[in-house]
Design an enzyme around this catalytic site. Structure first.
Site, PDB file in Angstrom:
ATOM      1  N   ASP A 130       0.891  -0.864  -0.167  1.00  0.00           N
ATOM      2  CA  ASP A 130      -0.040   0.609  -0.313  1.00  0.00           C
ATOM      3  C   ASP A 130       0.966   1.187  -0.221  1.00  0.00           C
ATOM      4  O   ASP A 130       2.016   0.933   0.507  1.00  0.00           O
ATOM      5  CB  ASP A 130      -1.009   0.369   1.548  1.00  0.00           C
ATOM      6  CG  ASP A 130      -1.960   1.144   1.767  1.00  0.00           C
ATOM      7  OD1 ASP A 130      -3.196   1.148   0.965  1.00  0.00           O
ATOM      8  OD2 ASP A 130      -1.641   2.069   1.711  1.00  0.00           O
ATOM      9  N   TYR A 171       2.112  10.782   0.134  1.00  0.00           N
ATOM     10  CA  TYR A 171       3.522   9.819   1.142  1.00  0.00           C
ATOM     11  C   TYR A 171       4.770  10.580   0.338  1.00  0.00           C
ATOM     12  O   TYR A 171       5.068  10.299  -0.539  1.00  0.00           O
ATOM     13  CB  TYR A 171       3.167   8.326   0.946  1.00  0.00           C
ATOM     14  CG  TYR A 171       2.363   8.135   2.000  1.00  0.00           C
ATOM     15  CD1 TYR A 171       1.280   8.594   2.183  1.00  0.00           C
ATOM     16  CD2 TYR A 171       1.744   6.318   1.141  1.00  0.00           C
ATOM     17  CE1 TYR A 171      -0.467   8.460   2.606  1.00  0.00           C
ATOM     18  CE2 TYR A 171       0.786   6.478   1.698  1.00  0.00           C
ATOM     19  CZ  TYR A 171       0.031   6.870   2.921  1.00  0.00           C
ATOM     20  OH  TYR A 171      -0.824   6.009   3.324  1.00  0.00           O
TER      21      TYR A 171
END
Length: 316
Positions: free
Chosen positions: A49, A54
């Site tokens: 994931d 991010y």
């Protein structure tokens, strides 16, 4: 490693999945990242994931330097779109423009032809749900996304998505990614019942309450210097769990775990997996040994007596 179906889809994912939030591109570099992926696959973890946001794409880039070395059919890869990726008015949200552009940007960073799952990272009140679902449906038809998901959507928002998908014959969402742990049980009241009604699996993040449910942090003890709690950038996510009440419960839960011959972390992960609707518990790691410990929770069935004791502790 045990595997579970992702909702009503035919996709099977490992009960423990591996995430890159707050690690890849931040505390994890290429060498360690490679070791972690190698260990994950060695343990039977097939579910990876990430998200575009991010470290503003750096986590995806790091994975893009590692994952292509492995057979594409051997892993399930998920990414997300919603949060700002630039300063422009269309560099955020779930508009057709933003979702379309971000999926292609993610594929480029990940060095992939497709992702298995695309999550709508949050609900976007400024974009019609039909617009978002139709865009994802188009991407699915193009073969760039295989399954649609959402993250941290409310029960009402999940129902709205299902009604619209059925009305316009669009691909349904098959998975929701919410926060869920012994110390954060918000989804139990409404999200889990509605998800069960529509066959939407839960892939839960922070099942160890940002590491508090590993027993790493103890009442009256100093924070470990190499821990998330000691990192100003990640401390904001963990501080709500570092309360006297929670840490007292950690001591009691640890006693239950020891009686069962388990670590506290294994107990916590097995507890979230007690729910059949939870397809996978998503964990992060900075050391291969952490993944080894987390993987032990797969297949663990907690006796009812232990579940009752845990419920009593959590209810105090």
């Amino acid at each position: 490693m045990k595997y579970r179906k992702l909702g009503r889809s035919g996709l099977k994912v490992s009960e423990i999945s591996f995430g890159s939030w707050m690690t890849y591109g931040h505390t994890v570099d290429g060498n360690i990242g490679e070791q972690l992926i190698e260990k994950a696959f060695e343990l039977g973890i097939n579910f990876i994931d990430t998200a575009n946001v991010y470290e503003r794409g750096e986590a995806e880039k790091l994975l893009g330097n590692i994952l292509p070395r492995y057979p594409r059919e051997s892993y399930v890869l998920a990414t997300k779109a919603f949060f700002p990726m630039g300063d422009g008015p269309n560099d955020r949200g779930l508009s057709r423009k933003h979702v379309f552009e971000q999926v292609h940007a993610s594929l480029k960073r990940l060095k992939q032809d497709y992702v298995d799952i695309l999550y709508c990272h949050r609900y976007d009140p400024e974009t019609p749900v039909e617009e978002t679902l139709r865009t994802i449906d188009d991407l699915i038809r193009q073969g760039k996304v295989l399954y649609a998901g959402v993250s941290e959507w409310s029960a009402a928002q999940i129902e709205e998505a299902m009604r619209i998908a059925d009305k316009y014959l669009l691909d349904r969402i098959v998975v929701n990614q919410p926060q869920y742990s012994m110390f954060y049980r918000k989804i139990e009241a409404e999200v889990i019942p509605v998800s069960g009604k529509y066959g939407v699996a839960q892939v839960v993040y922070s099942p160890l309450a940002q590491g508090v449910l590993t027993g790493k942090y103890r009442l009256g003890s100093e924070l470990p210097k190499d821990s998330r709690a000691a990192d100003p950038k990640t401390n904001m996510w963990i501080k709500n769990f570092l309360t006297e009440s929670h840490l007292r419960k950690v001591d009691q839960l640890d006693a239950v775990a020891k009686e069962l011959g388990l670590s506290l972390g294994t107990l916590a992960l097995a507890w979230v997996l007690r729910q059949d609707i939870v397809a996978s518990a998503l964990v992060g790691a900075t050391k291969p040994s952490q993944l080894e410990e987390n993987a032990k929770a797969s297949g663990v069935v907690l006796p009812q007596e232990a579940l009752d004791r845990i419920e009593a502790i959590l209810s105090e």
